[in-house]
Motif scaffolding. Structure first.
Motif, mmCIF file in Angstrom:
data_model
loop_
_atom_site.group_PDB
_atom_site.id
_atom_site.type_symbol
_atom_site.label_atom_id
_atom_site.label_comp_id
_atom_site.label_asym_id
_atom_site.label_seq_id
_atom_site.Cartn_x
_atom_site.Cartn_y
_atom_site.Cartn_z
ATOM 1 N N HIS A 19 2.633 2.236 -3.462
ATOM 2 C CA HIS A 19 0.861 3.948 -3.912
ATOM 3 C C HIS A 19 1.230 4.339 -3.470
ATOM 4 O O HIS A 19 1.294 5.734 -4.758
ATOM 5 C CB HIS A 19 -0.806 2.649 -3.576
ATOM 6 C CG HIS A 19 -1.141 1.858 -4.489
ATOM 7 N ND1 HIS A 19 -1.159 1.329 -5.681
ATOM 8 C CD2 HIS A 19 -1.453 -0.026 -3.741
ATOM 9 C CE1 HIS A 19 -1.940 0.300 -6.185
ATOM 10 N NE2 HIS A 19 -1.390 -0.074 -4.969
ATOM 11 N N TRP A 25 4.352 5.999 -5.596
ATOM 12 C CA TRP A 25 3.226 5.965 -6.871
ATOM 13 C C TRP A 25 4.026 7.466 -7.142
ATOM 14 O O TRP A 25 4.149 8.584 -7.943
ATOM 15 C CB TRP A 25 2.785 5.119 -6.920
ATOM 16 C CG TRP A 25 3.204 5.518 -8.493
ATOM 17 C CD1 TRP A 25 3.349 4.808 -9.685
ATOM 18 C CD2 TRP A 25 2.002 5.417 -9.815
ATOM 19 N NE1 TRP A 25 2.957 4.947 -11.093
ATOM 20 C CE2 TRP A 25 2.318 5.682 -11.241
ATOM 21 C CE3 TRP A 25 1.087 7.045 -9.681
ATOM 22 C CZ2 TRP A 25 1.633 6.477 -12.225
ATOM 23 C CZ3 TRP A 25 0.751 7.550 -10.647
ATOM 24 C CH2 TRP A 25 0.859 7.174 -12.331
ATOM 25 N N ALA A 39 3.417 -1.215 -7.169
ATOM 26 C CA ALA A 39 2.545 -1.884 -5.482
ATOM 27 C C ALA A 39 3.143 -3.284 -5.535
ATOM 28 O O ALA A 39 4.061 -3.485 -3.852
ATOM 29 C CB ALA A 39 1.564 -1.761 -5.295
ATOM 30 N N TRP A 87 -0.491 0.160 -12.060
ATOM 31 C CA TRP A 87 -0.313 0.534 -10.980
ATOM 32 C C TRP A 87 0.104 -0.218 -9.879
ATOM 33 O O TRP A 87 0.266 -0.256 -8.590
ATOM 34 C CB TRP A 87 -1.607 1.143 -9.818
ATOM 35 C CG TRP A 87 -1.616 2.716 -11.282
ATOM 36 C CD1 TRP A 87 -0.674 3.810 -11.678
ATOM 37 C CD2 TRP A 87 -3.016 3.715 -11.191
ATOM 38 N NE1 TRP A 87 -1.346 4.402 -12.525
ATOM 39 C CE2 TRP A 87 -2.608 4.435 -12.031
ATOM 40 C CE3 TRP A 87 -3.992 3.397 -10.518
ATOM 41 C CZ2 TRP A 87 -3.458 5.337 -11.627
ATOM 42 C CZ3 TRP A 87 -5.353 4.346 -11.006
ATOM 43 C CH2 TRP A 87 -4.910 5.686 -11.324
ATOM 44 N N GLU A 88 -0.799 -1.386 -9.842
ATOM 45 C CA GLU A 88 -0.527 -2.200 -9.328
ATOM 46 C C GLU A 88 0.414 -3.494 -9.241
ATOM 47 O O GLU A 88 0.885 -3.714 -8.461
ATOM 48 C CB GLU A 88 -1.824 -3.392 -9.113
ATOM 49 C CG GLU A 88 -3.101 -3.185 -9.060
ATOM 50 C CD GLU A 88 -3.373 -2.082 -7.553
ATOM 51 O OE1 GLU A 88 -2.356 -2.997 -6.569
ATOM 52 O OE2 GLU A 88 -4.145 -1.969 -6.996
ATOM 53 N N GLU A 145 0.633 -0.956 -0.052
ATOM 54 C CA GLU A 145 -0.297 -0.050 0.274
ATOM 55 C C GLU A 145 1.089 1.096 -0.120
ATOM 56 O O GLU A 145 0.343 2.246 -0.702
ATOM 57 C CB GLU A 145 -1.147 -0.130 1.309
ATOM 58 C CG GLU A 145 -1.616 -0.845 1.364
ATOM 59 C CD GLU A 145 -2.646 -1.255 0.095
ATOM 60 O OE1 GLU A 145 -3.406 -0.453 -0.629
ATOM 61 O OE2 GLU A 145 -3.011 -2.837 0.057
#
Length: 352
Positions: free
Chosen positions: A191, A194, A253, A249-250, A188
């Motif tokens: 994220h 990022w 992460a 994005w995942e 988490e």
């Protein structure tokens, strides 16, 4: 993680200890000096010569048994750096919540330790509502759609994740190979960083897209497709996990969290002085010598080569004890490229 000792008697202690069982002195951690110090019992403040002679007190959460970090006596806050990031904590009138919160905080403090070692900015959302970071530790009982996740610097962790049985059930249901509280925090916070490191820098964003893919693909639709249809068939060739294949994005992460796994494990190996010379015939790549602090190692191939051999050794030891692999993942060539991108991004902005 670094190895710690009681500064009074030399007994080896772990990061979360607040009492030395050998000599009876209190133990406390200074995040600024990265030191564990022993303190005279039955006092509320201490002048500590090894910490520049300044006077310190415990973080207020020491009263709950979940924090052993020090803060200067004249600090405006009652809380240490790690605890000051909390926006919402569980209802402590329930005994189970107290137990779960302790496990959550132990993982979060280890996360903050690592962020400091990486020299990443840690800004409290109370001080900077736009780009700051905070944590909400919540129960899903009254909110059916509540999930662990990140949004605009707010990291939500379901306190049920601190229950080992519940976590194992979710792990099985989601067909995950690895699920831990520390893993949640690392994912988490990936994220969050990022947004901090990539989103507003066009050059870095362009490099990210070349490696991880187009982040402009609608996120909600991509996740819905993932949960309905599962990952792409050849996900192992390009991603560190199934979930990483759902959206760039995942992917970021998940890869970020594995970078933190790698660095923390190597720092531990370095502090233990670990090395191996496997009893094998012919040429092999399983020998390693963790004789370097990874947070000061610019050459990522050295980190990766040592880490992969170390993970193999850990997995073999776990299997000898009838346990699952400590690191049940295969690092493909595309994943190596992604990990290298993260390492270079962080080292380019660090100054020692």
């Amino acid at each position: 993680m670094k190895l710690f000792q009681c500064s009074k008697c030399g007994n080896t202690v772990v990061f979360e200890n607040n009492l030395c069982v050998s000599c009876g002195h209190y133990l406390a951690y200074s995040s600024y000096y990265n030191q564990m110090v022993s303190l005279e019992p039955n006092r509320s403040e201490w002048a500590i010569p090894s910490l520049n002679g300044e006077t310190y007190k415990y973080c207020a959460n020491n009263l709950h048994g979940i924090c052993n970090w020090l803060i200067p006596i004249d600090n405006n806050s009652e809380f240490c750096l790690a605890c000051s990031l909390n926006r919402t904590i569980p209802d402590l009138s329930y005994q189970k919540n107290q137990e779960h919160w302790k496990q959550i905080e132990f993982a979060k403090h280890r996360l903050v330790y690592q962020l400091l070692r990486l020299k990443l900015p840690i800004v409290n959302k109370g001080e900077d509502p736009e780009t700051g970071l905070c944590f909400d530790f919540l129960s899903p009982k009254n909110k059916n759609n509540l999930k662990t996740g990140h949004a605009h610097g707010v990291i939500t962790i379901l306190i049920s994740e601190a229950d080992a049985v519940t976590r194992e059930k979710v792990k099985e249901k989601m067909e995950e190979r690895y699920r831990t509280m520390l893993g949640h925090f690392r994912h988490e916070v990936g994220h969050y960083y990022w947004d901090i490191l990539i989103r507003t820098d066009e050059n870095v964003l362009s490099g990210f897209r070349e490696i991880f893919g187009n982040d402009m693909v609608p996120y909600d639709g991509a996740l819905q497709n993932y949960y309905l249809n599962g990952p792409r068939q050849d996900w192992q060739n390009f991603h560190i996990s199934k979930y990483a294949s759902s959206h760039p994005w995942e992917d970021w992460a998940e890869t970020w969290s594995h970078y933190l796994h790698l660095m923390d494990t190597l720092e531990t190996a370095y502090n233990f002085g670990l090395k191996t010379t496997p009893n094998l015939q012919g040429t092999h790549r399983l020998g390693f010598n963790a004789d370097f602090d990874p947070y000061y190692e610019n050459d990522f191939p050295t980190i990766l080569k040592t880490g992969i051999a170390l993970f193999y050794s850990l997995n073999s030891m776990n299997r000898s004890m009838g346990k699952d692999d400590a690191y049940p993942f295969i690092i493909s060539e595309p994943v190596k490229t992604k990990l290298t991108f993260i390492h270079n991004l962080l080292f380019q902005r660090k100054s020692f």
